[in-house]
Structures are given as structure tokens and as C-alpha cells.
Design an enzyme around this catalytic site. Sequence first.
Site, PDB file in Angstrom:
ATOM      1  N   LYS A  14      42.829  48.702  53.028  1.00  0.00           N
ATOM      2  CA  LYS A  14      41.957  48.911  54.190  1.00  0.00           C
ATOM      3  C   LYS A  14      40.774  47.978  54.044  1.00  0.00           C
ATOM      4  O   LYS A  14      40.294  47.767  52.925  1.00  0.00           O
ATOM      5  CB  LYS A  14      41.436  50.347  54.223  1.00  0.00           C
ATOM      6  CG  LYS A  14      42.498  51.356  54.517  1.00  0.00           C
ATOM      7  CD  LYS A  14      41.858  52.740  54.670  1.00  0.00           C
ATOM      8  CE  LYS A  14      42.887  53.812  54.449  1.00  0.00           C
ATOM      9  NZ  LYS A  14      42.389  55.030  53.897  1.00  0.00           N
ATOM     10  N   ARG A  93      36.022  49.400  46.720  1.00  0.00           N
ATOM     11  CA  ARG A  93      36.015  50.809  46.325  1.00  0.00           C
ATOM     12  C   ARG A  93      36.827  50.934  45.035  1.00  0.00           C
ATOM     13  O   ARG A  93      37.952  50.441  44.961  1.00  0.00           O
ATOM     14  CB  ARG A  93      36.669  51.655  47.409  1.00  0.00           C
ATOM     15  CG  ARG A  93      36.767  53.093  46.990  1.00  0.00           C
ATOM     16  CD  ARG A  93      37.553  53.900  47.972  1.00  0.00           C
ATOM     17  NE  ARG A  93      37.557  55.277  47.512  1.00  0.00           N
ATOM     18  CZ  ARG A  93      38.565  56.103  47.725  1.00  0.00           C
ATOM     19  NH1 ARG A  93      39.628  55.710  48.384  1.00  0.00           N
ATOM     20  NH2 ARG A  93      38.497  57.340  47.288  1.00  0.00           N
ATOM     21  N   HIS A 182      34.749  61.534  45.466  1.00  0.00           N
ATOM     22  CA  HIS A 182      34.129  61.503  46.803  1.00  0.00           C
ATOM     23  C   HIS A 182      32.625  61.233  46.710  1.00  0.00           C
ATOM     24  O   HIS A 182      31.875  61.569  47.635  1.00  0.00           O
ATOM     25  CB  HIS A 182      34.270  62.852  47.553  1.00  0.00           C
ATOM     26  CG  HIS A 182      35.641  63.161  48.061  1.00  0.00           C
ATOM     27  ND1 HIS A 182      36.108  64.451  48.145  1.00  0.00           N
ATOM     28  CD2 HIS A 182      36.638  62.369  48.510  1.00  0.00           C
ATOM     29  CE1 HIS A 182      37.336  64.445  48.634  1.00  0.00           C
ATOM     30  NE2 HIS A 182      37.676  63.184  48.857  1.00  0.00           N
ATOM     31  N   HIS A 210      32.704  67.928  51.673  1.00  0.00           N
ATOM     32  CA  HIS A 210      33.566  66.864  52.207  1.00  0.00           C
ATOM     33  C   HIS A 210      34.962  67.460  52.366  1.00  0.00           C
ATOM     34  O   HIS A 210      35.657  67.713  51.386  1.00  0.00           O
ATOM     35  CB  HIS A 210      33.584  65.662  51.248  1.00  0.00           C
ATOM     36  CG  HIS A 210      34.493  64.570  51.720  1.00  0.00           C
ATOM     37  ND1 HIS A 210      34.034  63.350  52.173  1.00  0.00           N
ATOM     38  CD2 HIS A 210      35.839  64.521  51.827  1.00  0.00           C
ATOM     39  CE1 HIS A 210      35.067  62.613  52.547  1.00  0.00           C
ATOM     40  NE2 HIS A 210      36.178  63.299  52.334  1.00  0.00           N
ATOM     41  N   GLY A 212      38.449  66.824  53.929  1.00  0.00           N
ATOM     42  CA  GLY A 212      39.468  65.983  54.569  1.00  0.00           C
ATOM     43  C   GLY A 212      40.802  66.391  53.979  1.00  0.00           C
ATOM     44  O   GLY A 212      40.991  67.550  53.607  1.00  0.00           O
ATOM     45  N   ARG A 243      46.989  69.660  47.604  1.00  0.00           N
ATOM     46  CA  ARG A 243      46.573  69.994  46.224  1.00  0.00           C
ATOM     47  C   ARG A 243      46.065  71.424  46.155  1.00  0.00           C
ATOM     48  O   ARG A 243      45.380  71.885  47.063  1.00  0.00           O
ATOM     49  CB  ARG A 243      45.446  69.047  45.772  1.00  0.00           C
ATOM     50  CG  ARG A 243      45.943  67.668  45.435  1.00  0.00           C
ATOM     51  CD  ARG A 243      44.774  66.766  45.078  1.00  0.00           C
ATOM     52  NE  ARG A 243      44.769  65.598  45.942  1.00  0.00           N
ATOM     53  CZ  ARG A 243      43.699  64.890  46.240  1.00  0.00           C
ATOM     54  NH1 ARG A 243      42.521  65.207  45.752  1.00  0.00           N
ATOM     55  NH2 ARG A 243      43.794  63.846  47.026  1.00  0.00           N
ATOM     56  N   ASP A 284      48.292  69.574  57.930  1.00  0.00           N
ATOM     57  CA  ASP A 284      47.341  69.058  58.913  1.00  0.00           C
ATOM     58  C   ASP A 284      46.564  70.236  59.518  1.00  0.00           C
ATOM     59  O   ASP A 284      47.156  71.149  60.100  1.00  0.00           O
ATOM     60  CB  ASP A 284      48.107  68.301  60.006  1.00  0.00           C
ATOM     61  CG  ASP A 284      47.162  67.576  60.937  1.00  0.00           C
ATOM     62  OD1 ASP A 284      46.333  68.248  61.587  1.00  0.00           O
ATOM     63  OD2 ASP A 284      47.236  66.340  61.015  1.00  0.00           O
ATOM     64  N   GLY A 332      37.267  64.703  57.852  1.00  0.00           N
ATOM     65  CA  GLY A 332      38.036  64.979  59.072  1.00  0.00           C
ATOM     66  C   GLY A 332      37.981  66.430  59.508  1.00  0.00           C
ATOM     67  O   GLY A 332      37.813  66.732  60.697  1.00  0.00           O
ATOM     68  N   GLU A 335      34.035  67.603  60.005  1.00  0.00           N
ATOM     69  CA  GLU A 335      33.387  67.044  61.201  1.00  0.00           C
ATOM     70  C   GLU A 335      33.977  67.596  62.488  1.00  0.00           C
ATOM     71  O   GLU A 335      33.322  67.588  63.524  1.00  0.00           O
ATOM     72  CB  GLU A 335      33.548  65.512  61.212  1.00  0.00           C
ATOM     73  CG  GLU A 335      32.727  64.823  60.143  1.00  0.00           C
ATOM     74  CD  GLU A 335      33.113  63.361  59.943  1.00  0.00           C
ATOM     75  OE1 GLU A 335      33.510  62.698  60.913  1.00  0.00           O
ATOM     76  OE2 GLU A 335      33.038  62.891  58.796  1.00  0.00           O
ATOM     77  N   ASN A 336      35.259  68.046  62.416  1.00  0.00           N
ATOM     78  CA  ASN A 336      35.944  68.384  63.662  1.00  0.00           C
ATOM     79  C   ASN A 336      36.342  69.833  63.844  1.00  0.00           C
ATOM     80  O   ASN A 336      36.646  70.240  64.955  1.00  0.00           O
ATOM     81  CB  ASN A 336      37.216  67.530  63.786  1.00  0.00           C
ATOM     82  CG  ASN A 336      36.884  66.062  63.911  1.00  0.00           C
ATOM     83  OD1 ASN A 336      36.240  65.655  64.872  1.00  0.00           O
ATOM     84  ND2 ASN A 336      37.298  65.277  62.943  1.00  0.00           N
TER      85      ASN A 336
END
Length: 402
Positions: A14, A93, A182, A210, A212, A243, A284, A332, A335-336
Site C-alpha cells: 500500500k 511502516r 497499533h 482502535h 478494526g 483472533r 465483518d 473501521g 468509527e462506524n
Amino acid sequence: MKILVINSGSSSLKFQLFAVPDLSVIASGLVEEIGEKQGAAQITAFVSDHGENTLKRNEQVSDHRQAIELMSQLLRESGVLAGSSQLAAIGHRVVHGGEEFYEPVRIDKAVIDAIERLVPLAPLHNPANLTGIRVAMEHVPDIPQVAVFDTAFHQTMPEHSYMYALPHELYDTMYVRRYGFHGTSHGYVAARAAEHLGRHIEELKIITLHLGNGASAAAISGGRSVDTSMGFTPLEGLIMGTRSGDFDPAILFYLGRERGMDMDALDRMVNKDSGLKGICGENDMRTITEAAARGDKLAGLALDMFCYRIKKYIGAYMAVLGTVDCIVFTGGIGENSAVVREKACEGLAGLGVCLDAAKNSRSGKKGIMEIHADGSTTRILVVPTDEELEIARQTMAVCGLG
Ligand code: ADP
């Protein structure tokens, strides 16, 4: 001048290109399925006057060298980087910095050797990060390159928080201790939260969550991490997509003895087939929330367990910090997912943590959101994370740019 941030994984690369010194994003892209028969690469360039411009490629990318060449090609063809002379620096990173790296560093041979020595601590991540570094160094040897470590932010944890109650000799000889991960995200959102509150981070006690696919919590006092939920590896702590997070390690001995499962099978089970996926077959959070709302029992259980574990860590870190000025949700899910935030804070009014249901359920808002009720002693914020931006910022600082 520009800064390129590279996140080199085992099968993907990325990247993001930033303008110096304002660090606005010029382009971001991804090369996927490196080493597979099929490959895919994409770059989206943000050209200020003309909106977005996306270039896509489908070609076989046999290794990271080819991935970096493809990245350079895409950067050139999309018109955002004419040549390496426009690059002020590259930030990489790196997942594991062990005890050696407590801040970002300019990469040289000694740093590469040290990251290599740390491979046994992060066998899946550090080799891929290193490959990206090596190829980029060969590709543009004259451009300063900086390593930013996921573990570095947590190097301020006190001994009583990072040691395991295992034979001390394991720390001395095998480096067994809690490192936390993280860190770039926890540090970034804590700093943004302090800015938002108009306070100096040195005077704040903050819990960052955090959430995600991987998930971790951190207790931050005066801008320094004093505890975090991930440990020797990113397996410990909160329940994650696949996990397990915390569980009794004796279950592994039990399964080894009773089912004859070997180390690899146990490793796969706790890292790839557990967590939300293990509980309800799905990892998900969007799908899980929808299924739970339809009355699916296992999805409901997964959601309840996920949020209950977060609440336990909030409670623990309130005890660690004494008082908490602010709780930050990010990642993810953080935040959502209004549902996750609500359930994680449910019943904490007695501790001064009160969520405002209406503020919390406002969806689709970009930027920082305040979601605490008026009387809440602890502020509750949603702060979008941006690890690439933070890597670019740290790279700029190390190189004395801007
Ligand atoms: P990673 O750790 O891979 O960077 P992300 O931070 O992108 O992961 O988070 C991925 C998780 O966020 C997934 O579980 C996804 O379902 C969840 N997520 C994304 N959007 C929403 C949403 N609107 N509601 C609930 N969960 C969401």
C-alpha cells in the site's frame, strides 16, 4: 517536494503520496496479490482542480521488486510524481521494533540489521516490511528513508505493565514481554483528541480504542502509553475479526493432548478461526450487526462478547489511569458502528462515562465527532485514524523537513 509512505505486507504493497509540508494527500494506491498468478494494482490520484483520477492494472506481480516498479510507473503515469528527484523522503511502516526502537529512525544498514534481528518476534510482518525497505533503498538510494514502528509508541509502558508473570529468564533470553501494536494509530488519535479538546496532551488521561479487523485498547497518560491490550503478539486483548484475544492458554494444552492438535493447527485456530468468526462464522462487523438485529443468536452473542470485552478494558484502564478525560473510538468499527460504541459504554454512567444516544447515532459524519452526554465527566470522541498521515508526519520530522 513530496513524501511517499509505503506499507509493505506479505502479498500487498500500500502506498500514499503526500505534499510537503502541508501533508495533503496527492495519491494513494495498492498493489495486491504479489507472488500470485493474478495481480491487481490501482492508484487514485487526487488532482486538486480536476477531482480524482483512478488508474487500474491487472498484471502478474511476481515479487516486491516488481511491485515497487509498478508503483513508480503508476505514480509517473498518473502525473503525480515525475521522478524520484521530487521525493523528499520515504516513510516505511514496520510492525515490530522490539525494545530497540522507541521512536521513528532514519534507515541505514544498522537499522536494517536490527529489524532483521527482530524477525523471530514478528515472522509474518517484519520480513515483508524489510523487503519493501530493501527494494526501495535499491530503487532510490539517495532518498532518505525512515522506519516508523507499530510498537514504538508503547515502549513507554512501565515494567509492571509490560512483563508477564512467566519465568523471568524468558524475558532475558527470549525477549518475552508485552510490546503492544497499533501504536501509530493510538498516538495519532490521542493527539487529535487533545487538539480537539483544546488541551495539551501532557495534561490528559485518555483511553483509545482502535477497533478494526485487529483491535486494541491503550491507556495513555500525558501522551505516553502506560498500558495496551495487545501483548507479545497482536493476539492478546480484545476480541478481533478472527483472533481470540484473551483466553486461558491452558485450552491449548488441553486441545493438544485431547485432540492431538499440533502447534501450527493451534496457531491457525487462535489467529485465523477464532474471534468474531469463531463465535458466529462471520468476521465483518456490518454483517454481524445486521444478522444480530434480525435475531440471529450467534451473531448477537458475538456482538455482545465483542462489546463486553471492550467494556472490561475501559474499566481496567480507568483504574490504571485514576481519572479519564477522554475515551476515543477509532478504526473501521470504532468509527462506524454506533451499536458497538453504545454497548461498550452501556452501564458506565456510575464511572462518569455517559454516551448521548442521539449524538452517537448520527452517521456518515466525516471528521471528529463528540458523542458524550452533557453531564459526562469523561468526554467520548470518535476520531478517524490515519496511520499513513502519521507516518508521513513522523518521516518529515525525522528528516527535518517542512
Ligand atoms: P483493518 O484492521 O483491516 O484496517 P478496518 O479498520 O478497516 O480494518 O476495519 C474493518 C472492520 O470495520 C470490519 O469489521 C468492518 O465490518 C467494520 N466496519 C466498517 N464499516 C462499518 C459500519 N458502517 N458499521 C459497522 N462496522 C463497520
